[in-house]
Design a protein around this motif. Structure first.
Motif, short mmCIF file in Angstrom:
data_model
loop_
_atom_site.label_atom_id
_atom_site.label_comp_id
_atom_site.label_asym_id
_atom_site.label_seq_id
_atom_site.Cartn_x
_atom_site.Cartn_y
_atom_site.Cartn_z
N ARG A 3 -55.29 -17.40 -1.64
CA ARG A 3 -54.76 -17.74 -3.03
C ARG A 3 -53.27 -18.32 -3.71
O ARG A 3 -52.60 -16.22 -3.55
CB ARG A 3 -55.68 -17.37 -4.56
CG ARG A 3 -57.29 -16.99 -3.37
CD ARG A 3 -58.25 -16.94 -4.79
NE ARG A 3 -58.88 -17.56 -5.72
CZ ARG A 3 -59.40 -17.66 -6.96
NH1 ARG A 3 -59.74 -16.49 -6.99
NH2 ARG A 3 -60.03 -18.23 -6.98
N GLU A 11 -51.02 -28.18 -2.62
CA GLU A 11 -51.82 -29.39 -2.37
C GLU A 11 -51.09 -30.33 -1.23
O GLU A 11 -51.71 -29.80 0.38
CB GLU A 11 -51.98 -29.84 -3.13
CG GLU A 11 -53.39 -29.07 -4.58
CD GLU A 11 -53.72 -29.58 -5.95
OE1 GLU A 11 -53.51 -31.26 -5.58
OE2 GLU A 11 -54.69 -28.90 -6.35
N ASP A 35 -55.91 -25.95 4.96
CA ASP A 35 -56.59 -26.16 4.41
C ASP A 35 -57.80 -25.01 4.34
O ASP A 35 -58.05 -25.32 5.96
CB ASP A 35 -57.25 -27.41 4.06
CG ASP A 35 -58.86 -28.00 3.41
OD1 ASP A 35 -58.45 -27.38 2.15
OD2 ASP A 35 -59.35 -28.47 3.75
N ASP A 75 -55.86 -21.84 -1.13
CA ASP A 75 -56.24 -22.16 -2.48
C ASP A 75 -55.02 -21.91 -3.59
O ASP A 75 -54.70 -21.40 -3.66
CB ASP A 75 -57.55 -21.01 -2.87
CG ASP A 75 -59.06 -20.95 -1.86
OD1 ASP A 75 -59.08 -22.13 -1.36
OD2 ASP A 75 -60.06 -20.66 -2.45
#
Length: 147
Positions: free
Chosen positions: A7, A27, A36, A40
């Protein structure tokens, strides 16, 4: 057995400018690097604004991002402590116990784009893009190989 995703969080006070740009670029980096499910991306603020700054929405649109539907949100200490990396934007009131946490905190010390002229907002955006790419180089090096 699936591994727990690494994360990464992008945090500022209002979550309406720099951290939103950072999350959008993160992203995209995650997708470009085929990470992906392995990474996160979180974003939030300590005192979130009502909406993403108009000038940020405009300069990100130039890069192919639509931030009009993004809403600044509060991020909790528990969320941040679950991260491998936390990037603050130079305005954070973040209080993580560095000794008790495995979180790597990077303070990017970026100017707030709110109220800046569009050329300055573009400069901030471009600096964020470069910093996010460098962070993902580090993240990719840390992740175990898919082999």
């Amino acid at each position: 057995m699936a591994e727990t995703p690494l994360r990464v969080a992008f945090v500022c006070v209002q979550n309406a400018g720099r951290s939103q740009m950072s999350a959008a670029f993160a992203e995209r980096e995650r997708d470009r690097r085929h990470l992906d499910g392995r990474v996160d991306v979180l974003t939030g603020g300590t005192h979130p604004a009502d909406n993403v700054h108009d000038e940020v929405v405009a300069v990100m649109k130039e890069e192919g991002f639509d931030l009009t539907d993004r809403t600044p949100r509060e991020i909790t200490t528990a969320e941040l402590e679950s991260c491998a990396y936390v990037a603050t934007m130079g305005c954070s009131t973040l209080e993580l116990d560095a000794d008790a946490s495995a979180v790597t905190v990077r303070d990017w010390a970026l100017d707030d784009p709110a109220g800046q002229d569009m050329d300055r907002v573009r400069e901030i955006r471009d600096e964020i893009r470069a910093r996010v790419a460098a962070l993902f180089d580090d993240i990719e090096a840390e992740l175990p190989s898919d082999d």
